[in-house]
Scaffold this active site. Structure first.
Site, PDB file in Angstrom:
ATOM      1  N   HIS A  82     -33.716  59.871  69.900  1.00 42.51           N
ATOM      2  CA  HIS A  82     -34.051  59.461  67.862  1.00 42.51           C
ATOM      3  C   HIS A  82     -33.311  60.326  67.540  1.00 42.51           C
ATOM      4  CE1 HIS A  82     -34.881  57.218  64.488  1.00 42.51           C
ATOM      5  NE2 HIS A  82     -34.724  57.771  63.822  1.00 42.51           N
ATOM      6  N   ASP A 161     -42.682  52.202  57.068  1.00 41.46           N
ATOM      7  CA  ASP A 161     -41.207  52.680  57.174  1.00 41.46           C
ATOM      8  C   ASP A 161     -40.140  52.480  56.690  1.00 41.46           C
ATOM      9  OD1 ASP A 161     -40.366  55.202  57.876  1.00 41.46           O
ATOM     10  OD2 ASP A 161     -38.263  53.856  59.270  1.00 41.46           O
ATOM     11  N   ARG A 168     -37.435  56.136  50.171  1.00 43.63           N
ATOM     12  CA  ARG A 168     -37.334  57.872  49.825  1.00 43.63           C
ATOM     13  C   ARG A 168     -35.460  57.800  49.636  1.00 43.63           C
ATOM     14  NH1 ARG A 168     -37.860  59.170  55.590  1.00 43.63           N
ATOM     15  NH2 ARG A 168     -37.129  61.466  55.492  1.00 43.63           N
ATOM     16  N   SER A 183     -41.769  59.328  60.087  1.00 43.62           N
ATOM     17  CA  SER A 183     -41.041  57.975  59.830  1.00 43.62           C
ATOM     18  C   SER A 183     -40.609  58.055  61.081  1.00 43.62           C
ATOM     19  CB  SER A 183     -39.827  58.455  58.623  1.00 43.62           C
ATOM     20  OG  SER A 183     -38.160  58.240  58.994  1.00 43.62           O
ATOM     21  N   LYS A 187     -42.156  55.252  64.112  1.00 40.52           N
ATOM     22  CA  LYS A 187     -41.172  53.778  64.776  1.00 40.52           C
ATOM     23  C   LYS A 187     -41.133  54.148  66.742  1.00 40.52           C
ATOM     24  CE  LYS A 187     -37.528  55.117  62.119  1.00 40.52           C
ATOM     25  NZ  LYS A 187     -37.750  54.919  60.795  1.00 40.52           N
TER      26      LYS A 187
HETATM   27  N1  URA Z   1     -34.490  58.932  60.606  1.00 38.68           N
HETATM   28  C1  URA Z   1     -35.560  58.447  61.053  1.00 38.68           C
HETATM   29  O1  URA Z   1     -35.931  57.157  60.903  1.00 38.68           O
HETATM   30  N2  URA Z   1     -35.895  58.924  59.749  1.00 38.68           N
HETATM   31  C2  URA Z   1     -36.086  59.615  58.870  1.00 38.68           C
HETATM   32  O2  URA Z   1     -37.259  60.200  57.716  1.00 38.68           O
HETATM   33  C3  URA Z   1     -34.760  60.534  59.056  1.00 38.68           C
HETATM   34  C4  URA Z   1     -33.609  59.979  60.244  1.00 38.68           C
END
Ligand code: URA
Length: 435
Positions: A82, A161, A168, A183, A187
């Protein structure tokens, strides 16, 4: 306990306990805490921060909002990657099929455009009929068949999220270490993975502008992984200028496919291979060099491209897009931006490019904004390149001529041209891992 009291406590810099954090997250989802109160809560976190216990509790509260997927039915090791978000960051589109083509399962839950940064889901949706909203059952079925699937957070998977991310995005509360860490980790820890590789972007176009902040974010995320017994490795990588030569949803799909055909830009290739090597090391205990060799072979033999074709097909998309780029959305207008003087490119400000990309319609200003998948930029010159006066620096694409004109004028100021030779930035800066 009331939302008001919890907001006040955080606003005044006091530590919240996990029950209070859980109350806010549950309340947002049930509607008991309205969006305006949760937005104030986010702003209080933005200014006051959260310590590790609070960040960990927020991550857990977000995980609790949905299901944790059980992937034990899949015989392969499960590892994901990620990114903390960047401009022109299409790494996932290349990396997920690449690693999946080497007997590693990549269950990827991705995000949409956030702030000035792009989102993998928005990019994928430029492919005609590609579906990113799949049920958990369909997600698992696809993983069983082809080892890779890329979907968004849903009502079942980390619904908190989905909601918080959208708030956000429109309340200027994205670039906060605890909010980013919770966040991403909520996930990732809901995906049923064995290990995780993080791409922590650093620089002007990233949410973390300095190495110090990026290291702090990496350490928090690695520590959350350790609490959950997951191996987490973070690479801190440059985001001072856009990654690759394109920014914009369909344009980035085009560049990702070109990369999977072996014609990708060097920076995108280098970062993809480095992250891929960490994923293979985590999943299959290979040495770094063996992992790199396998990845290169899969990338340049077309093996990874075939995996991407299967991914498109399994998620309902038109896989002919791989041979026929005219199936991607095309913009009506294109304008060239030329160099005002001769010299070397010393700067191509990724943040400015990201902001201008929203202007063009590549991202959203409000939750319900529609995206223009065809809009974006192709960069002909990047940091370190030599340029002569009048030469093309970049091309701007879009469907609204006025905006394309405005953005082309503004893009000039994202570039800095100097007389002395300039070195391109180092791409991979630091590696941080949890034991
Ligand atoms: N990617 C995400 O999934 N969340 C964030 O807050 C920033 C980047």
């Amino acid at each position: 306990m009331t939302a008001y009291e919890i907001i006040l406590k955080k606003r005044n810099g006091q530590e919240l306990n996990s029950a209070e954090i859980q109350y806010m997250v549950n309340g947002l989802l049930s509607g008991e805490v309205p969006d305006y109160q949760f937005s104030a809560f986010l702003m209080a976190i933005y200014f006051q921060g959260m310590n590790f216990n609070e960040t960990s509790a927020l991550t857990q509260a977000m995980i609790n909002s949905g299901k944790v997927i059980d992937l034990s039915i899949i015989p392969y090791p499960k590892v994901d990657k990620h990114s903390t978000g960047g401009v022109g960051d299409k790494v996932s589109l290349v990396l997920a099929p690449l690693v999946a083509s080497l007997d590693v399962c990549v269950p990827m839950i991705s995000g949409r455009a956030l702030g000035h940064t792009g989102g993998t889901l928005d990019k994928l949706e430029s492919i005609p009929n590609f579906r990113t909203a799949l049920s958990e059952d369909d997600f698992i079925k696809i993983l069983q068949k082809i080892n890779v699937s890329i979907i968004g957070a849903t009502e079942e998977l980390v619904p908190a999220d989905k909601k918080i991310y959208a708030l956000r995005d429109v309340t200027a509360t994205v670039d906060s270490i605890p909010l980013i860490a919770a966040s991403i980790m909520s996930k990732k820890l809901s995906e049923g993975i064995d290990g995780l590789v993080l791409d922590i972007k650093v620089g002007q176009g990233a949410f973390m502008k300095t190495l110090r902040e990026a290291k702090q974010l990496a350490r928090v995320m690695c520590a959350i992984g350790r609490v959950k017994n997951k191996k987490v490795t973070a690479l801190l990588t440059d985001m001072s200028q856009p990654l690759g030569n394109t920014v914009g949803n369909a344009l980035e799909i085009w560049e990702a496919i070109q990369t999977l055909k072996g014609y990708g830009p060097k920076d995108l290739q280098e970062i993809t291979l480095a992250l891929g090597a960490e994923m293979l090391k985590t999943a299959r205990n290979l040495s770094y060099n063996t992992a790199k060799k396998l990845l290169r072979k899969a990338l340049f033999s077309g093996q990874a491209l075939e995996k991407f074709r299967m991914l498109i097909k399994m998620q309902g998309g038109d896989e002919q897009v791989i041979e026929n780029y005219s199936l991607l959305p095309h913009p009506k207008y294109r304008l060239s931006v030329a160099a005002s003087k001769t010299g070397y490119i010393a700067k191509l400000d990724a943040f400015k490019v990201g902001i201008l990309s929203i202007e063009l319609g590549c991202g959203r200003r409000t939750v319900n904004d529609k995206i223009d998948h065809s809009a974006g930029f192709v960069f002909k010159k990047k940091i370190g390149d030599k340029v002569t006066k009048g030469e093309e620096l970049a091309v701007v694409y879009g469907n609204n001529l006025e905006k394309v004109r405005y953005v082309s004028d503004q893009l000039v100021s994202a570039y800095k041209i100097v007389q002395k030779k300039v070195k391109p930035p180092k791409l991979i800066l630091i590696k941080i891992t949890n034991p």
